[in-house]
Write a protein that holds these residues in place. Structure first.
Motif, short mmCIF file in Angstrom:
data_model
loop_
_atom_site.label_atom_id
_atom_site.label_comp_id
_atom_site.label_asym_id
_atom_site.label_seq_id
_atom_site.Cartn_x
_atom_site.Cartn_y
_atom_site.Cartn_z
N ARG A 1 16.40 -67.83 11.58
CA ARG A 1 15.99 -68.32 12.89
C ARG A 1 16.39 -67.35 13.99
N LEU A 2 17.61 -66.82 13.93
CA LEU A 2 18.08 -65.89 14.94
C LEU A 2 17.27 -64.60 14.92
N ARG A 3 16.95 -64.12 13.73
CA ARG A 3 16.13 -62.92 13.61
C ARG A 3 14.76 -63.13 14.22
N ASP A 4 14.17 -64.30 13.92
CA ASP A 4 12.80 -64.55 14.38
C ASP A 4 12.70 -64.66 15.90
N ILE A 5 13.79 -65.05 16.56
CA ILE A 5 13.72 -65.18 18.02
C ILE A 5 14.23 -63.92 18.72
N ARG B 1 12.66 -63.15 27.63
CA ARG B 1 13.44 -64.37 27.70
C ARG B 1 14.89 -64.01 27.35
N PRO B 2 15.83 -64.91 27.66
CA PRO B 2 17.23 -64.62 27.31
C PRO B 2 17.39 -64.50 25.80
N ARG B 3 18.47 -63.85 25.39
CA ARG B 3 18.75 -63.73 23.96
C ARG B 3 20.24 -63.94 23.72
N LEU B 4 20.55 -64.31 22.49
CA LEU B 4 21.95 -64.50 22.09
C LEU B 4 22.52 -63.19 21.60
N VAL B 5 23.73 -62.89 22.05
CA VAL B 5 24.42 -61.67 21.63
C VAL B 5 25.85 -62.01 21.26
N GLY B 6 26.51 -61.08 20.59
CA GLY B 6 27.86 -61.32 20.09
C GLY B 6 28.96 -60.84 20.98
N ALA B 7 28.66 -60.39 22.19
CA ALA B 7 29.69 -59.95 23.14
C ALA B 7 29.13 -60.08 24.54
N GLY B 8 30.00 -60.38 25.49
CA GLY B 8 29.54 -60.53 26.86
C GLY B 8 30.68 -60.78 27.80
#
Length: 342
Positions: free
Chosen positions: A125-129, A154-161
């Motif tokens: 799911r994460l890959r597809d978005i 659109r916004p995306r999820l990342v592993g650092a911020g």
């Protein structure tokens, strides 16, 4: 079908009923599984997500709790790891360490399979978005954080911020979160938001359809309460029986010759046996609840201490609660039956 699941995901019996609805009914043009509550067990999360994927009907897992406007991260993982997930309006995804419930001990291979499959489905799911697929490790007990950053489309999820993450996992396997359901919709993990299940179904463009409605709720707390009430009721019954036996004996001693007519014994014996049989029948009935809800064995028995408790000790304590009362009932019943036969 609109399958509404009220409350927490804390009972294997509840999830068995969910599985039956998803796998053994239909097929339907669409099945909406509406989840609320905040507490969850990882094994039950995996079972629901797996059943949703195997269902003969297309399934949407809809995160919606109209009362609290809060849903747990375990429920969110079900939606995110399923083929389709959606969210209600003004919903928040919340997670605290106390929300994760430990279920009956699982074999290491079984637990590894659950984590692998949930992580794998979430990875896809994460890959597809267009987000980082490695963030799926959030359900694997790794220390992972989710941040939401702006994107070109659109916004995306990342592993650092910057700042605290919207969701993170700890090395102990806890998932902690405080984020809006709209945020997960904005990155593409969930559809919506929708006002309610009817609005979600209407958005499918199915036209006029008959909606089969099924509401399920965990009976674990109710069963636990009934067990405790039955044990207390058995104790009160035995107290009354002992008092009745003492009263008959006092009457006998107060008589001039120390004797009572046999009819007095028979009446008292009949009442004693009737009360004790009712108490035994209720104990037998609530003992069956432990088969339907093995989670009850993971709760301390009424007279036990929490110090040094293990699953084996808790099971032994519960067994002692029932066997001790049955032995006492049997002993008192012998007196009652002897008096009935006079």
């Amino acid at each position: 079908m609109h399958l509404s699941v009220a409350g927490d995901l804390d009972s294997s019996e509840l999830v068995s009923r969910i599985e039956r609805q998803l796998l053994d009914t239909g097929p339907h043009a669409l099945t909406v599984v509406e989840l609320g509550g905040t507490r969850y067990r990882l094994d039950l999360v995996w079972r629901i997500a797996s059943a949703a994927r195997r269902s003969p009907s297309p399934v949407v897992v809809f995160l919606n709790d109209g009362r609290s406007r809060r849903v747990g991260v375990g429920q969110a993982v079900v939606a995110m790891a399923s083929e389709r997930g959606a969210v209600g309006r003004r919903m928040r995804i919340v997670g605290e360490p106390s929300d994760r419930i430990e279920g009956p001990p699982a074999e290491p291979a079984e637990r590894e399979r659950m984590v692998r499959e949930l992580s794998g489905d979430l990875w896809v799911r994460l890959r597809d978005i267009g987000s980082e697929p490695g963030l799926s490790r959030i359900v694997a007990g790794d220390e992972v954080g989710w941040w939401i950053e702006p994107g070109e489309e659109r916004p995306r999820l990342v592993g650092a911020g910057d700042g605290p993450p919207a969701m993170r996992s700890t090395s102990g396997g806890q998932i902690i979160a405080e984020l809006a359901g709209d945020d997960l919709a904005s990155v593409g993990l969930l559809e919506g938001p929708h006002a309610d299940a009817r609005a979600l179904i209407a958005a499918e463009g199915l036209g006029r359809v008959r909606i089969e409605r099924v509401r399920l709720e965990s009976k674990l707390e109710e069963s636990h309460r009934r067990v405790l009430e039955a044990l207390d009721a058995a104790d009160r019954t035995m107290d009354r029986v002992r008092a009745a036996i003492g009263e008959v004996q006092d009457r006998r001693r107060s008589r001039r010759r120390g004797r009572l007519p046999d009819s007095a014994y028979r009446r008292a014996g009949l009442e004693i046996v009737r009360e004790l049989e009712a108490a035994r029948t209720e104990l037998d009935a609530v003992e069956l609840l432990f088969e339907a809800h093995p989670e009850l064995l993971l709760r301390p028995a009424p007279r036990s201490t929490r110090i040094g408790l293990t699953p084996a000790i808790m099971a032994s304590d519960w067994r002692a609660e029932f066997t001790s009362r049955r032995s006492a009932i049997d002993s008192l019943e012998r007196t009652g039956r002897e008096w009935m036969e006079r």
